[in-house]
Design an enzyme around this catalytic site. Sequence first.
Site, PDB file in Angstrom:
ATOM      1  N   GLU A 179       0.858  -1.196   0.000  1.00 22.86           N
ATOM      2  CA  GLU A 179       0.000   0.000   0.000  1.00 22.86           C
ATOM      3  C   GLU A 179       0.888   1.238   0.000  1.00 22.86           C
ATOM      4  O   GLU A 179       1.783   1.354   0.832  1.00 22.86           O
ATOM      5  CB  GLU A 179      -0.918   0.010   1.221  1.00 22.86           C
ATOM      6  CG  GLU A 179      -1.710   1.273   1.419  1.00 22.86           C
ATOM      7  CD  GLU A 179      -2.547   1.655   0.217  1.00 22.86           C
ATOM      8  OE1 GLU A 179      -2.417   2.804  -0.242  1.00 22.86           O
ATOM      9  OE2 GLU A 179      -3.319   0.805  -0.285  1.00 22.86           O
ATOM     10  N   GLY A 199      -7.023   0.790   3.853  1.00 24.39           N
ATOM     11  CA  GLY A 199      -8.446   1.064   3.732  1.00 24.39           C
ATOM     12  C   GLY A 199      -8.789   1.744   2.423  1.00 24.39           C
ATOM     13  O   GLY A 199      -9.942   1.768   2.010  1.00 24.39           O
ATOM     14  N   CYS A 245     -12.134   4.289  -0.142  1.00 21.14           N
ATOM     15  CA  CYS A 245     -13.411   4.070   0.539  1.00 21.14           C
ATOM     16  C   CYS A 245     -13.354   4.468   2.000  1.00 21.14           C
ATOM     17  O   CYS A 245     -14.180   5.242   2.477  1.00 21.14           O
ATOM     18  CB  CYS A 245     -13.812   2.600   0.415  1.00 21.14           C
ATOM     19  SG  CYS A 245     -15.242   2.157   1.424  1.00 21.14           S
ATOM     20  N   GLY A 263     -24.053  12.986 -10.485  1.00 19.66           N
ATOM     21  CA  GLY A 263     -24.065  11.554 -10.226  1.00 19.66           C
ATOM     22  C   GLY A 263     -24.192  11.278  -8.733  1.00 19.66           C
ATOM     23  O   GLY A 263     -24.584  12.148  -7.947  1.00 19.66           O
ATOM     24  N   ARG A 318     -14.633   8.874 -12.035  1.00 22.39           N
ATOM     25  CA  ARG A 318     -13.337   8.445 -11.530  1.00 22.39           C
ATOM     26  C   ARG A 318     -12.582   7.689 -12.614  1.00 22.39           C
ATOM     27  O   ARG A 318     -13.192   7.126 -13.538  1.00 22.39           O
ATOM     28  CB  ARG A 318     -13.513   7.566 -10.277  1.00 22.39           C
ATOM     29  CG  ARG A 318     -14.235   8.296  -9.146  1.00 22.39           C
ATOM     30  CD  ARG A 318     -14.326   7.454  -7.900  1.00 22.39           C
ATOM     31  NE  ARG A 318     -13.029   7.172  -7.313  1.00 22.39           N
ATOM     32  CZ  ARG A 318     -12.366   8.017  -6.530  1.00 22.39           C
ATOM     33  NH1 ARG A 318     -12.862   9.207  -6.237  1.00 22.39           N
ATOM     34  NH2 ARG A 318     -11.189   7.694  -6.021  1.00 22.39           N
ATOM     35  N   ASP A 371     -12.129  -0.965  -8.734  1.00 25.23           N
ATOM     36  CA  ASP A 371     -12.291   0.134  -9.688  1.00 25.23           C
ATOM     37  C   ASP A 371     -11.354   0.055 -10.885  1.00 25.23           C
ATOM     38  O   ASP A 371     -11.585   0.742 -11.889  1.00 25.23           O
ATOM     39  CB  ASP A 371     -12.072   1.478  -8.985  1.00 25.23           C
ATOM     40  CG  ASP A 371     -13.224   1.850  -8.065  1.00 25.23           C
ATOM     41  OD1 ASP A 371     -14.124   1.011  -7.879  1.00 25.23           O
ATOM     42  OD2 ASP A 371     -13.213   2.971  -7.519  1.00 25.23           O
ATOM     43  N   ALA A 380     -17.587  -0.314  -3.151  1.00 25.93           N
ATOM     44  CA  ALA A 380     -16.677  -0.967  -2.207  1.00 25.93           C
ATOM     45  C   ALA A 380     -17.065  -2.416  -1.971  1.00 25.93           C
ATOM     46  O   ALA A 380     -16.207  -3.306  -1.954  1.00 25.93           O
ATOM     47  CB  ALA A 380     -16.673  -0.201  -0.890  1.00 25.93           C
ATOM     48  N   HIS A 407     -44.500  -6.319  11.519  1.00 23.57           N
ATOM     49  CA  HIS A 407     -45.292  -5.091  11.476  1.00 23.57           C
ATOM     50  C   HIS A 407     -45.229  -4.407  12.848  1.00 23.57           C
ATOM     51  O   HIS A 407     -45.297  -5.088  13.865  1.00 23.57           O
ATOM     52  CB  HIS A 407     -46.750  -5.418  11.144  1.00 23.57           C
ATOM     53  CG  HIS A 407     -47.651  -4.222  11.201  1.00 23.57           C
ATOM     54  ND1 HIS A 407     -47.720  -3.295  10.185  1.00 23.57           N
ATOM     55  CD2 HIS A 407     -48.512  -3.792  12.171  1.00 23.57           C
ATOM     56  CE1 HIS A 407     -48.588  -2.357  10.517  1.00 23.57           C
ATOM     57  NE2 HIS A 407     -49.081  -2.627  11.721  1.00 23.57           N
TER      58      HIS A 407
END
Length: 461
Positions: A33, A38, A41, A180, A265, A305, A314, A437
């Site tokens: 990373e 994370g 997101c 959007g 994106r 993505d 996500a 209900h």
Amino acid sequence: MYDYDIIVIGAGPGGYPAAIRAAQLGKKTAIVEQEAFGGTCLNWGCIPTKALIASAERYHQVATAERFGVTTAGVSFDYARMVARKCEIVGRLTGGIQALLKSNGVERVHGTARFGGPNRISVVQSDGATRWLSAASILIATGSDSAMPGFLPKDKRVMDSRAFLDLTVLPESLLILGGGVIGCEFACMAAMLGTKVTIVEMLEDVVMMLDHDVRRVLRRRMEALGITVLTGAPLADVAVKRGGVAGTFKGQKLMGDALLVAVGRRPNTATLGLDCAGVNVDARGAIPVDAQGRTTVASIFAVGDVVAGSLQLAHAATQQGVAAAEAAAGMRSNVEKTCPSCIFTSPEIGLVGLTEAKAQELGRAVNVAVFPFAALGKAMAAGETDGFVKWIADPVTGQLLGAQAIGCHATELISEAATAIRNEWTADEIGHSIHCHPTLSESWMEAANVLHGACIHLPKR
């Protein structure tokens, strides 16, 4: 032969679940990373926006509580404290992800990855040193970045969603380019806190993935919050001036303290060196994959993505990551096709499967049934009668093909519909399933009964 069985590049909602699942299957796993565990997101997307939306909704509920017989005086908000709360939540969750990876024996590597072949990557670490890693399989989960059109001026008052989330003072007026999901969520949050918001969307309406009747309810509620919604033409002549950011819409002059750009994106693949690994990409830089997430190179997978045609959700990335990790480990695992979407506007929206508009486009005959919240006791008691749930069903078999919900807790309600559609249930099966209900969820039962003329709580037509 290799340093690891599986290396995952990117620790977002697609990457870290993939790494954990690979480790659960006994594979020696590393995750790389370059920024924050994370991913978008958790750090600059889903979680921080929902934290701010929750604060905005709480303020709005208190400020409008008189209709419930609750009298309030001197209601105010501290946006800086809201942002601090958001940051605290993000910090706890990012720490939790690192703890999960550690507990599963996944090695965490900080740095920027680049392919040196189908089974090798280099990682440039924060101190400038380069570390080489190899693996039998490599999984790409590097996510996406906000698209910033080149015609926009470069100025701190022209910002993407990530920069907006770093603000500690909310603008008094805000222009939003793009109607959007992201643009509408930010618009509702800011408007509930008193910001004068104007959305400009080039298409004929906002959130065009939704059916017209859902968009109509959303647009009406947004306008009731004071949001100006301008559609059907681009925002032109954008310029930064002493008073803020200016533009024009169909010749009409617009002005705001800031401009939030929410026009989509783009996949983060440009710096990965995919050509060195032989991985094909499309014109946008997105990666085509098969049903298991495998790219054109058998040892390399991609999820989230960066995938061509991705839903950019996500939870979709998480399921893709798990499926790809299982496939890399030799299991027979495929990416799920039924994936719900949730939109945290005011009111909330959920959708899954076939829409009425898509059915018409395909020339496919369907039956459509709607049950309004205005006919639901729980919705009346909660003061949330705007909206409805909607089923799309096969006219012959009654199989449920799609669903949409707009209104209070629609993002929670949509999961029942997704379960029904994935398991090929019929309207009759949902209609005969007893629902508690008074709840909002019984609207699904009522709408299913509408499909075969057995709804109790709507007048007979």
